[in-house]
Design an enzyme around this catalytic site. Structure first.
Site, PDB file in Angstrom:
ATOM      1  N   SER A 183       0.800  -1.225   0.000  1.00  0.00           N
ATOM      2  CA  SER A 183       0.000   0.000   0.000  1.00  0.00           C
ATOM      3  C   SER A 183       0.830   1.270   0.000  1.00  0.00           C
ATOM      4  O   SER A 183       0.341   2.330  -0.378  1.00  0.00           O
ATOM      5  CB  SER A 183      -0.938   0.015   1.210  1.00  0.00           C
TER       6      SER A 183
ATOM      7  N   ASP B  72      -4.069   7.595   8.061  1.00  0.00           N
ATOM      8  CA  ASP B  72      -5.195   6.771   8.490  1.00  0.00           C
ATOM      9  C   ASP B  72      -4.814   5.702   9.509  1.00  0.00           C
ATOM     10  O   ASP B  72      -5.572   4.768   9.735  1.00  0.00           O
ATOM     11  CB  ASP B  72      -5.857   6.118   7.270  1.00  0.00           C
TER      12      ASP B  72
ATOM     13  N   HIS C  76      -0.935   4.525   6.820  1.00  0.00           N
ATOM     14  CA  HIS C  76      -0.250   5.187   5.717  1.00  0.00           C
ATOM     15  C   HIS C  76       0.076   6.647   6.044  1.00  0.00           C
ATOM     16  O   HIS C  76      -0.422   7.198   7.024  1.00  0.00           O
ATOM     17  CB  HIS C  76      -1.126   5.118   4.461  1.00  0.00           C
TER      18      HIS C  76
END
Length: 393
Positions: free
Chosen positions: A45, A352, A355
């Site tokens: 991610s 969040d 990240h």
């Protein structure tokens, strides 16, 4: 508001100063850019530009709020490090391989997906949340992309505008940013040292196999990120009850950061061996961990605040609720609402809980782009070279 001014003198090592002196004394060195025509990225991610969103769970609003002003497949309020890498090389954003909407692969492809790991997880996405697109699967996708794209490219027509030229594959920059999820997928903190060592050996053996597969397909320039300070991220801090003596002066979990550093040490050794095994390739190992930890350690110095607090979240010590993550719906006083972003994401590091914000990603990119955190200390634009000297450039 995030400040663009940083005290680089405090963090640039001597090796980079020498590199600058070389460039000044010999202008020809500074002009020998690689001119990368494409980027092929494999990862999780931290560099996913839309793979998971196209496949399973879309990154909902307010993801993308700061730059794209709409969800753009990235788990951030804006751009990721890979986006800044592409733009700094004069390339457009690299589209996700799995994204079929308006995808243009003429300058590369991104095989990264959120929740990906180096070695396969013995579970499904719906059971555990781990991506089925492990590193070996991404490698297989890359090989298929290379073969099929050239067949279509040779048919001419619109395909010549949407797919890379054959020689781009040997001239491209190959970026890797993966491993974070491998060392949080299992309970390594309760393993013996021997068990951890065996697991890391297996993980990095699989990493090596993928790099060698890419090399067989013509890849020659590799830019490899290590993993960041996991112990500073809210998603690992919030559910665990770390004792006060397990937290450092920043508030980061020492055991998890030590685990990340152990992985990074082994990854660096792996890259050293890859240089021996693949002498025609150029490998740049990038110490992202140190760059990111500097940010957590001195946030105010670089224009940030509340380093461990989540920007897009709700509740708890870190503004994080595992049952109501960024972009999800919750009911407050009988009214359904979205878990939204903080007032100024540009002043935050953590987006969040997992990240980074665009501002933090941009700051980290600026630290690593010139080679200050690289081994060898080679700038991104010159990563096709094995070292900085007249004979190699």
């Amino acid at each position: 508001m995030h400040s663009q001014n940083t005290d680089m003198g405090a963090i640039i090592p001597l090796s980079f100063s020498i590199l600058l002196l070389l460039a000044v004394s010999n202008p020809s060195l500074a002009s020998k850019d690689c001119g990368f025509p494409a980027i092929f990225n494999l990862g999780d991610s931290n560099s996913d530009t839309g793979g998971l969103s196209a496949s399973f769970t879309p990154a909902r609003w307010p993801h993308g709020i700061s730059y794209f002003h709409m969800p753009a497949g990235r788990f951030s309020d804006g751009r990721l490090i890979i986006d800044f890498i592409a733009n700094s090389l004069g390339l457009p954003f690299i589209h996700a391989y799995l994204n079929s909407i308006r995808a243009n692969f003429s300058h590369g492809a991104n095989f990264a997906t959120a929740a990906s790991t180096i070695r396969r997880q013995n579970t499904t996405f719906f059971q555990s949340g781990w991506s089925p697109f492990s590193l070996d699967v991404q490698s297989g996708q890359f090989i298929q992309f290379k073969n099929r794209s050239q067949w279509d490219y040779n048919r001419e027509g619109v395909f010549r505008e949407l797919l890379p030229n054959r020689d781009f594959f040997s001239r491209a920059l190959y970026t890797f940013d993966i491993g974070q999820n491998d060392i949080t997928a299992d309970d390594y903190l309760n393993m013996t040292a021997a068990q951890v060592s065996a697991a890391l050996t297996d993980i990095l053996d699989k990493f090596t196999a993928v790099v060698k597969d890419v090399y067989k397909q013509g890849g020659r320039s590799f830019w490899i990120h290590n993993t960041g300070p996991l112990g500073c991220l809210a998603y690992v801090l919030d559910p665990r009850n770390f004792t006060k003596d397990q937290l450092d002066q920043v508030g980061c979990a020492v055991p998890l950061n030590e685990l990340a550093q152990n992985f990074n040490k082994r990854l660096n050794q792996t890259v050293v061996q890859l240089r021996k095994d693949l002498p025609l390739a150029a490998f740049t190992y990038v110490d992202v961990y140190s760059a990111k930890y500097n940010l957590f350690k001195q946030p105010e110095k670089y224009g940030f605040e509340h380093p461990l607090m989540v920007c897009c979240g709700t509740g708890g010590k870190y503004n994080l609720n595992g049952n109501a993550r960024c972009g999800e719906f919750i009911v407050v006083n009988g009214t359904e609402t979205i878990v939204g972003a903080c007032k100024d994401p540009s002043a935050r590091i953590n987006w969040d809980g997992v990240h980074y914000t665009e501002a933090a990603n941009e700051w980290v990119f600026k630290q690593i782009a010139d080679g200050a955190f690289s081994d060898p200390p080679i700038p991104l634009r010159m990563a096709c070279h094995k070292e900085i000297n007249p004979s190699s450039t």
